[in-house]
Scaffold this motif. Sequence first.
Motif, short mmCIF file in Angstrom:
data_model
loop_
_atom_site.label_atom_id
_atom_site.label_comp_id
_atom_site.label_asym_id
_atom_site.label_seq_id
_atom_site.Cartn_x
_atom_site.Cartn_y
_atom_site.Cartn_z
N GLY A 41 0.60 8.16 2.33
CA GLY A 41 0.79 7.20 1.27
C GLY A 41 1.18 5.81 1.23
N MET A 42 2.46 5.88 2.10
CA MET A 42 3.11 4.70 2.11
C MET A 42 2.47 4.03 3.22
SD MET A 42 7.20 4.59 3.55
CE MET A 42 7.91 5.15 2.08
N LEU A 44 -0.67 3.69 3.44
CA LEU A 44 -1.85 3.00 2.74
C LEU A 44 -1.58 1.63 2.29
CD1 LEU A 44 -3.61 5.45 0.00
CD2 LEU A 44 -4.76 4.59 2.23
N ARG A 45 -0.43 1.41 1.93
CA ARG A 45 0.10 0.22 1.62
C ARG A 45 0.22 -0.80 2.47
NH1 ARG A 45 4.85 1.45 -3.27
NH2 ARG A 45 3.32 2.60 -4.41
N GLY A 46 0.59 -0.29 3.78
CA GLY A 46 0.77 -1.35 4.82
C GLY A 46 -0.81 -1.41 5.31
N TRP A 47 -1.73 -0.68 5.09
CA TRP A 47 -3.19 -0.82 5.55
C TRP A 47 -3.60 -2.08 4.45
CZ3 TRP A 47 -7.57 -1.17 2.47
CH2 TRP A 47 -8.97 -1.26 3.09
N ASN A 48 -3.39 -2.16 3.35
CA ASN A 48 -3.81 -3.43 2.34
C ASN A 48 -3.13 -4.50 2.77
OD1 ASN A 48 -4.74 -4.02 -0.13
ND2 ASN A 48 -2.87 -4.07 -1.04
N GLN A 49 -1.89 -4.54 3.42
CA GLN A 49 -1.51 -5.86 3.89
C GLN A 49 -2.12 -6.40 4.93
OE1 GLN A 49 1.01 -7.43 2.56
NE2 GLN A 49 1.41 -6.18 0.82
N TRP A 51 -1.96 -5.00 8.03
CA TRP A 51 -1.49 -4.28 9.09
C TRP A 51 -1.82 -3.35 9.86
CZ3 TRP A 51 3.96 -3.20 5.96
CH2 TRP A 51 4.65 -4.35 5.42
N LEU A 75 -11.06 3.87 6.55
CA LEU A 75 -10.17 2.76 6.22
C LEU A 75 -10.42 1.77 7.58
CD1 LEU A 75 -7.48 3.69 3.94
CD2 LEU A 75 -9.65 2.42 3.19
N VAL A 78 -13.65 0.17 7.57
CA VAL A 78 -13.77 -1.02 6.84
C VAL A 78 -13.07 -2.08 7.36
CG1 VAL A 78 -12.84 -1.74 4.63
CG2 VAL A 78 -13.72 0.62 4.62
N GLU A 84 -11.40 -6.30 5.89
CA GLU A 84 -10.53 -5.95 4.71
C GLU A 84 -9.34 -5.07 5.36
OE1 GLU A 84 -12.48 -4.31 1.38
OE2 GLU A 84 -10.35 -3.97 0.44
N THR B 37 3.24 7.17 -4.75
CA THR B 37 2.70 7.31 -3.40
C THR B 37 2.10 8.83 -3.02
OG1 THR B 37 4.12 5.45 -2.97
CG2 THR B 37 3.51 6.76 -1.11
N GLY B 41 -1.69 10.01 -1.96
CA GLY B 41 -1.56 10.58 -0.63
C GLY B 41 -2.23 11.88 -1.15
N GLY B 67 -0.57 -1.33 -3.26
CA GLY B 67 -1.75 -1.32 -1.98
C GLY B 67 -2.70 -0.25 -2.08
N GLU B 68 -2.24 0.91 -2.68
CA GLU B 68 -3.26 2.17 -2.66
C GLU B 68 -4.44 1.56 -3.65
OE1 GLU B 68 -0.12 2.14 -3.36
OE2 GLU B 68 0.88 4.04 -2.87
N GLY B 201 4.13 -4.14 1.24
CA GLY B 201 3.81 -3.15 2.14
C GLY B 201 4.59 -1.73 2.05
N TRP B 204 5.34 -2.13 -2.66
CA TRP B 204 4.16 -2.42 -3.24
C TRP B 204 2.99 -2.43 -2.55
CZ3 TRP B 204 7.99 -6.12 -2.98
CH2 TRP B 204 7.60 -7.23 -2.57
#
Lengths: 204, 204
Positions: A41-42, A44-49, A51, A75, A78, A84, B37, B41, B67-68, B201, B204
């Motif tokens: 889950g954490m 996922l947030r990095g992916w959105n950045q 990273w 992802l 994607v 993205e 998070t 997940g 980010g999710e 990241g 958030w």
Amino acid sequence: MPQGQVSAVPQDGLTTRQRRNRPLLVVHTGAMKGKSTAAFGMALRGWNQGWSIGVFQFVKSAKWKVGEEEAFRALGRVHAETGEGGPVEWHKMGSGWSWTRKAGTESDHAADALEGWREIRRRIENRVHEVYVLDEFTYPLKWGWVDVHEVVEVLNAREGRQHVIITGRDAAPELIEAADLVMETTKIKHPMDAGQKGQRGIEW
Amino acid sequence: MPQGQVSAVPQDGLTTRQRRNRPLLVVHTGAMKGKSTAAFGMALRGWNQGWSIGVFQFVKSAKWKVGEEEAFRALGRVHAETGEGGPVEWHKMGSGWSWTRKAGTESDHAADALEGWREIRRRIENRVHEVYVLDEFTYPLKWGWVDVHEVVEVLNAREGRQHVIITGRDAAPELIEAADLVMETTKIKHPMDAGQKGQRGIEW
């Protein structure tokens, strides 16, 4: 949500901006399931950045697939197709790996674990990823297959913004000491207590 | 991993197969960050099963984006384009929503929360999704904006395989009682203790 109150300003000579970009070492430990789920889950947030995400699953069989694997592979596609999010690599360290330590294959597991760590070390030293998920990595440390002092040394020396998330039970004290954030998930109530069977989509 | 040992066979008249497909009510509660998070997940696993995912974020501002959200929206597009995984809907209940309860807007928040719950109730009764994430839903219950007895009644009566995951602090005792699985994440060590700022990241 960046609403946490900072209780003290550290005397580390860093600016707030530098402190904001400091790479974190996060350890998800404890006896409960849910550690890996929380780590992914954490990520996922990095992916959105945007990273680069590198997942390294230690110990579990290559045949064993958590739902997160397919989701992260999707992802990664994607990102490759649209730009993205960030790129994703997902590595499992061999079908011989299992935390049940099947008889007769222990030495192979140890060699595989060490090989996995050496690759991660190379990547950290070359700043390949921005998020490393070392799933179930506490076990090779616990069993002495990988030297915890070497791991802590490499993690402490890592440059740039390379967040490292480690999961597994019985995290070594040296790892806890080195970590910025240590999380433990506690069961208050679990369906298996009432005879509930594990379910697809929930347990895997 | 379905390796948990079942300690007792329940006297519920269900077959093992029925018990495996029983819908779960999962509550992620406790004072720590990481509840949402962990819930997202878990929803990733459901997505991989091809299940319909419905996320309902209560209380937080519509401007607030974890980010999710982007990752799940991307996975929803993957499903729409390739058929892989399941469909995803992500709803936020209005920019007036905030768990800081800004002065002067309380009555609107209460109406918005109730409207959100009514929609979820309709969907559960019509078996729209297979995974419902009711993020931060404990707060409208706590503040009396939504009646916890009505919620428990609707959840207990829900048909089919509709897993419901609720997050937030201070979960009502009635909700804990109704839940199959209650998880609490405990901080052992957190960077904000050492003056670390929240990071993109990560937080958030």
